[in-house]
Design a protein around this motif. Structure first.
Motif, PDB file in Angstrom:
ATOM      1  N   THR A 173       0.457  -1.524  -0.518  1.00  0.00           N
ATOM      2  CA  THR A 173      -0.195  -0.096   0.033  1.00  0.00           C
ATOM      3  C   THR A 173       0.717   1.268   0.019  1.00  0.00           C
ATOM      4  OG1 THR A 173      -1.773  -1.068   1.715  1.00  0.00           O
ATOM      5  CG2 THR A 173      -2.000   0.827   1.216  1.00  0.00           C
ATOM      6  N   ILE A 174       0.824   2.565  -1.044  1.00  0.00           N
ATOM      7  CA  ILE A 174       1.229   3.783  -0.893  1.00  0.00           C
ATOM      8  C   ILE A 174       0.540   4.756  -0.586  1.00  0.00           C
ATOM      9  CG2 ILE A 174       2.268   5.463  -2.706  1.00  0.00           C
ATOM     10  CD1 ILE A 174       3.172   2.935  -4.177  1.00  0.00           C
ATOM     11  N   ASN A 175       0.553   5.555   0.508  1.00  0.00           N
ATOM     12  CA  ASN A 175       0.186   6.584   1.244  1.00  0.00           C
ATOM     13  C   ASN A 175       0.636   7.782   0.546  1.00  0.00           C
ATOM     14  OD1 ASN A 175      -2.813   4.970   2.342  1.00  0.00           O
ATOM     15  ND2 ASN A 175      -0.054   4.644   3.876  1.00  0.00           N
ATOM     16  N   GLY A 176       0.212   8.137  -0.204  1.00  0.00           N
ATOM     17  CA  GLY A 176       0.244   9.916  -0.801  1.00  0.00           C
ATOM     18  C   GLY A 176      -0.291  10.849   0.507  1.00  0.00           C
ATOM     19  N   GLY A 177      -0.867  10.581   0.866  1.00  0.00           N
ATOM     20  CA  GLY A 177      -0.908  11.898   2.276  1.00  0.00           C
ATOM     21  C   GLY A 177      -1.484  13.420   1.128  1.00  0.00           C
ATOM     22  N   ALA A 178      -2.040  14.616   2.017  1.00  0.00           N
ATOM     23  CA  ALA A 178      -2.731  15.308   1.960  1.00  0.00           C
ATOM     24  C   ALA A 178      -3.635  14.772   0.691  1.00  0.00           C
ATOM     25  CB  ALA A 178      -1.496  16.084   0.794  1.00  0.00           C
ATOM     26  N   GLY A 179      -4.546  14.050   0.939  1.00  0.00           N
ATOM     27  CA  GLY A 179      -5.500  13.289   0.036  1.00  0.00           C
ATOM     28  C   GLY A 179      -5.563  13.197  -0.992  1.00  0.00           C
ATOM     29  N   ALA A 180      -4.366  11.853  -0.763  1.00  0.00           N
ATOM     30  CA  ALA A 180      -4.367  11.182  -1.456  1.00  0.00           C
ATOM     31  C   ALA A 180      -4.771  10.086  -1.701  1.00  0.00           C
ATOM     32  CB  ALA A 180      -3.189  11.384  -2.514  1.00  0.00           C
ATOM     33  N   LYS A 181      -5.878   9.543  -2.475  1.00  0.00           N
ATOM     34  CA  LYS A 181      -6.109   8.183  -2.406  1.00  0.00           C
ATOM     35  C   LYS A 181      -4.911   7.071  -2.454  1.00  0.00           C
ATOM     36  CE  LYS A 181      -9.859   4.916  -4.349  1.00  0.00           C
ATOM     37  NZ  LYS A 181     -10.550   4.554  -5.255  1.00  0.00           N
ATOM     38  N   ALA A 182      -5.247   6.019  -1.024  1.00  0.00           N
ATOM     39  CA  ALA A 182      -4.363   5.366  -1.425  1.00  0.00           C
ATOM     40  C   ALA A 182      -3.920   3.902  -2.482  1.00  0.00           C
ATOM     41  CB  ALA A 182      -3.974   4.233   0.209  1.00  0.00           C
ATOM     42  N   LYS A 183      -3.397   4.131  -2.691  1.00  0.00           N
ATOM     43  CA  LYS A 183      -3.211   3.153  -4.003  1.00  0.00           C
ATOM     44  C   LYS A 183      -2.594   1.243  -3.369  1.00  0.00           C
ATOM     45  CE  LYS A 183      -2.128   5.803  -7.266  1.00  0.00           C
ATOM     46  NZ  LYS A 183      -1.262   7.252  -8.565  1.00  0.00           N
ATOM     47  N   GLU A 184      -3.038   0.118  -3.411  1.00  0.00           N
ATOM     48  CA  GLU A 184      -2.860  -0.612  -2.927  1.00  0.00           C
ATOM     49  C   GLU A 184      -2.148  -1.747  -4.643  1.00  0.00           C
ATOM     50  OE1 GLU A 184      -5.915  -2.875  -1.152  1.00  0.00           O
ATOM     51  OE2 GLU A 184      -4.784  -1.966   1.308  1.00  0.00           O
ATOM     52  N   PHE A 185      -1.508  -2.202  -4.341  1.00  0.00           N
ATOM     53  CA  PHE A 185      -0.683  -3.656  -5.416  1.00  0.00           C
ATOM     54  C   PHE A 185      -1.130  -4.973  -4.994  1.00  0.00           C
ATOM     55  CE2 PHE A 185       1.383   0.431  -6.312  1.00  0.00           C
ATOM     56  CZ  PHE A 185       0.579   0.220  -7.508  1.00  0.00           C
ATOM     57  N   HIS A 186      -1.518  -6.028  -5.037  1.00  0.00           N
ATOM     58  CA  HIS A 186      -1.370  -7.040  -4.693  1.00  0.00           C
ATOM     59  C   HIS A 186      -1.457  -8.059  -5.206  1.00  0.00           C
ATOM     60  CE1 HIS A 186      -4.878  -5.933  -1.687  1.00  0.00           C
ATOM     61  NE2 HIS A 186      -5.384  -5.385  -2.417  1.00  0.00           N
ATOM     62  N   TYR A 187      -0.391  -9.015  -5.567  1.00  0.00           N
ATOM     63  CA  TYR A 187       0.547  -9.932  -5.679  1.00  0.00           C
ATOM     64  C   TYR A 187       1.240 -11.307  -4.760  1.00  0.00           C
ATOM     65  CZ  TYR A 187       4.846  -6.878  -4.768  1.00  0.00           C
ATOM     66  OH  TYR A 187       6.018  -6.320  -3.774  1.00  0.00           O
ATOM     67  N   GLU A 188       1.098 -12.495  -5.993  1.00  0.00           N
ATOM     68  CA  GLU A 188       2.062 -13.438  -5.242  1.00  0.00           C
ATOM     69  C   GLU A 188       3.856 -13.608  -6.185  1.00  0.00           C
ATOM     70  OE1 GLU A 188      -1.178 -16.111  -4.105  1.00  0.00           O
ATOM     71  OE2 GLU A 188      -1.045 -15.892  -6.349  1.00  0.00           O
ATOM     72  N   VAL A 189       4.376 -13.822  -5.066  1.00  0.00           N
ATOM     73  CA  VAL A 189       5.961 -14.436  -5.960  1.00  0.00           C
ATOM     74  C   VAL A 189       6.397 -15.701  -5.629  1.00  0.00           C
ATOM     75  CG1 VAL A 189       6.842 -11.685  -5.346  1.00  0.00           C
ATOM     76  CG2 VAL A 189       7.261 -13.386  -3.941  1.00  0.00           C
ATOM     77  N   LEU A 190       7.059 -16.759  -6.114  1.00  0.00           N
ATOM     78  CA  LEU A 190       7.263 -17.779  -6.011  1.00  0.00           C
ATOM     79  C   LEU A 190       8.726 -17.934  -4.591  1.00  0.00           C
ATOM     80  CD1 LEU A 190      10.459 -18.841  -8.529  1.00  0.00           C
ATOM     81  CD2 LEU A 190       9.968 -16.469  -7.505  1.00  0.00           C
ATOM     82  N   ASN A 191       8.344 -18.756  -3.693  1.00  0.00           N
ATOM     83  CA  ASN A 191       8.580 -19.188  -2.535  1.00  0.00           C
ATOM     84  C   ASN A 191      10.489 -20.129  -3.229  1.00  0.00           C
ATOM     85  OD1 ASN A 191       9.807 -19.563  -0.215  1.00  0.00           O
ATOM     86  ND2 ASN A 191       8.036 -20.596   0.747  1.00  0.00           N
TER      87      ASN A 191
END
Length: 611
Positions: free
Chosen positions: A334-352
């Motif tokens: 999650t990236i919170n940009g502050g100053a009223g900006a909408k948080a951006k979420e990334f969902h992914y999976e990586v190999l183990n």
């Protein structure tokens, strides 16, 4: 009676279809597929191979056997040399993604296209891995994928648009390139197109060396992941993809199916990375086009729906099974940009995987931070997150990252920090870590929040045990006013007479001092590693550490300071059978400021005489 006659009719029909298929050279069901040993193959024999040039249906290529190369793919590793014929293959040549294409001779499966001959060959001449060598894969070990740690040489040259297993550079001892060409120029694995979906060119440029050292030649390949349904079953000659990262960012390697039976699938004819046991999603794939090029011909591929899991990555191919779900590591960023900006979420999976998971985490984190509109060179990130390892305490991730003078961008610092922690979790000889999830929460500020520790001093030069002294520090923020911080420190009542060193530093320097002993290079078990990770210091504080000139012993993650000489001598003799480090100084106390609004960098060493 009618049932018996009908059953005999059906059996006869199936047999006749199988025989007709063998005569025509078409692939038949692998459970009934006959194979031909390499000993029976000789120059002049004719056959047929299958691969997908466009779409999902394999197309035929005529095959002419030129001979058999003995022991060229390792000990007893024979390769069948063939020339391919047909309008399409003579136009495209041997292309990346064609490896694994099944070759049939007299209706029997001979092996898989796996090698190309030369760099700029004008003819589609290829090497075939015998099917007998590929069928051995099923009998190999079934150890958990996370225990398989490959030891592969670093790749010196990173170039091209596809991935090839191992080092593609040519070097023969002290011979010069002008006097002799490397063996790999004559016989080398057909490249496996490695598509990085959703990755920026800057990300690939920065992390190419890390991927290369793990055995991957990364490039911005052509292709993507598609949600288009592909109900058609896989068959010999179909395109199939091994997935390393999936979700909002994707990394897939695509080759061709060689053999299928009800339980397993064999593909590629050479390794992807030769990691041994793996646990990678196996997906169907659609070929959009085959791009001919004398320099770098490859298939443009869309990876589609799941088909199972690849469980083996061996010298002569990869093996997948249909009844198993892969165990990937889910990541939420999650990236919170502050100053009223909408948080951006990334969902992914990586190999183990011990070798590739840290690299995949670094690349995806940098790519996510770098790929948003809020990104800029003058950015500061505050990270709060965790790594969840099954059966162990959660690894807490709390730190701050800001670009320093002439240093790495903050996004790169964050990526490297996370990769280093992942690497230490995997790099232990005692436990196979099962990472169950990663959560990363970044708050960003659009300015450089960084300060240099300019100076430090004490208000006295002599003190007695139990006294409180003041350490005064001067911090110089980037383009800001200098600030003075006073830190009260109490001299321990047990302090010995003589010189007492006071280390005033940032958190990274303090952690480096704590694990800087040469003997501390010993690998710890997973529980001790996680304990040490959770004790590491954030870099937005000023730390004051008191160091006495008495020996200190560290056993795994436990510290025993100010040991008497007699005890130290006894414990020093135990180093051979314990994870122990004995150092000449003891850290007897540690104090820090409250969290600051900027990253601190720098260190000063002071001395006070204890009377």
């Amino acid at each position: 009676m009618r049932k018996v006659v009908f059953a005999l009719f059906i059996s006869s029909l199936i047999l006749s279809i199988s025989l007709a298929a063998q005569v025509s050279g078409a692939p038949v069901a692998a459970s009934a597929q006959q194979t031909i040993p390499v000993e029976q193959i000789h120059a002049g024999m004719r056959g047929v191979a299958y691969t997908v040039f466009q779409g999902i249906k394999p197309e035929a290529m005529d095959v002419e056997v030129l001979g058999v190369l003995r022991n060229v793919n390792g000990p007893k590793g024979d390769v069948i040399l063939v020339r391919l014929h047909g309008t399409k293959v003579e136009y495209t040549g041997v292309v990346a993604g064609m490896s694994g294409s099944p070759v049939y001779i007299d209706g029997k499966l001979a092996g898989a296209l796996a090698f190309r001959i030369g760099e700029f060959s004008k003819e589609p001449i290829a090497g075939v891995t015998p099917i007998a060598d590929m069928l051995e894969i099923n009998a190999l070990d079934r150890s958990p994928a996370e225990e398989a740690v490959a030891t592969k040489p670093a790749i010196k040259d990173v170039a091209g648009k596809t991935a090839a297993p191992g080092d593609g550079s040519s070097s023969l001892g002290s011979m010069t390139a002008g006097s002799v060409q490397g063996f790999s120029n004559y016989l080398q694995p057909i490249e496996t197109p490695l598509v990085f979906g959703g990755f920026s060119e800057d990300t690939m440029r920065r992390f190419a060396p890390e991927f290369a050292s793990a055995g991957i030649v990364p490039v911005m390949g052509a292709g993507s992941v598609s949600d288009v349904k592909q109900p058609e079953p896989l068959e010999p000659g179909s395109a199939v993809s091994a997935v390393l990262v999936r979700g909002d960012m994707d990394i897939e390697a695509t080759c061709t199916v060689t053999y299928i039976d009800p339980q397993r699938l064999l593909a590629c004819g050479h390794p992807l990375l030769q990691f041994g046991s793996v646990d990678l999603p196996m997906n169907k794939a659609q070929v959009l086009a085959t791009l001919p090029s004398p320099l770098n011909a490859f298939k443009i591929v869309n990876t589609t729906e799941p088909a199972g899991t690849f469980v083996q990555d061996r010298h002569t191919g990869i093996m997948g099974v249909f009844n198993k779900q892969p165990e990937m590591i889910p990541v939420t960023l999650t990236i919170n940009g502050g100053a009223g900006a909408k948080a951006k979420e990334f969902h992914y999976e990586v190999l183990n995987n011990a070798r590739l998971s840290p690299v995949a985490i670094m690349a995806t984190v940098f790519n996510a931070l770098h790929g948003v509109n809020e990104y800029g060179e003058e950015i500061t990130y505050t990270l709060n997150g965790s790594i969840d390892v099954k059966g162990f305490p959660e690894v807490a991730l709390k730190n701050m990252f800001s670009p320093a003078d002439g240093g790495q961008p903050a996004a790169m610092q964050a990526a490297l920090s996370l990769g280093e922690r992942f690497g230490r979790i995997y790099d232990n000889p005692y436990n196979a870590p099962a990472v169950e999830g990663v959560k990363l929460d970044f708050d960003l500020v659009r300015e450089r929040r960084w300060a240099r520790l300019e100076s430090a001093r004490t208000d006295v030069t002599e003190a007695r045990p139990g006294d409180e002294i003041i350490v005064e520090t001067v911090l110089a923020p980037y383009r800001g006013e200098r600030s003075v911080r006073q830190i009260a420190v109490k001299i321990p009542t047990s302090a010995s007479k003589g010189a007492l060193h006071i280390l005033v530093s940032d958190g990274e320097t303090l952690d480096r001092v704590n694990r800087g002993s040469a003997a501390f290079g010993r690998k710890l078990d997973l529980a001790s590693t996680i304990s040490l990770l959770n004790k590491e210091h954030s870099n937005n504080r000023v730390y004051v550490s008191l160091l006495e000139a008495d020996p200190e012993a560290r056993v795994a993650d436990k510290v025993m300071p100010t040991l008497p000489i007699s005890v130290m001598n006894v414990m020093d003799g135990m180093r051979g059978n314990q994870e122990m480090v004995v150092s000449g100084e003891s850290s007897v106390d540690e104090t820090a400021t409250a969290p600051l609004d900027y990253v601190v960098s720098g260190a000063e060493l002071l001395t006070v005489t204890v009377k």
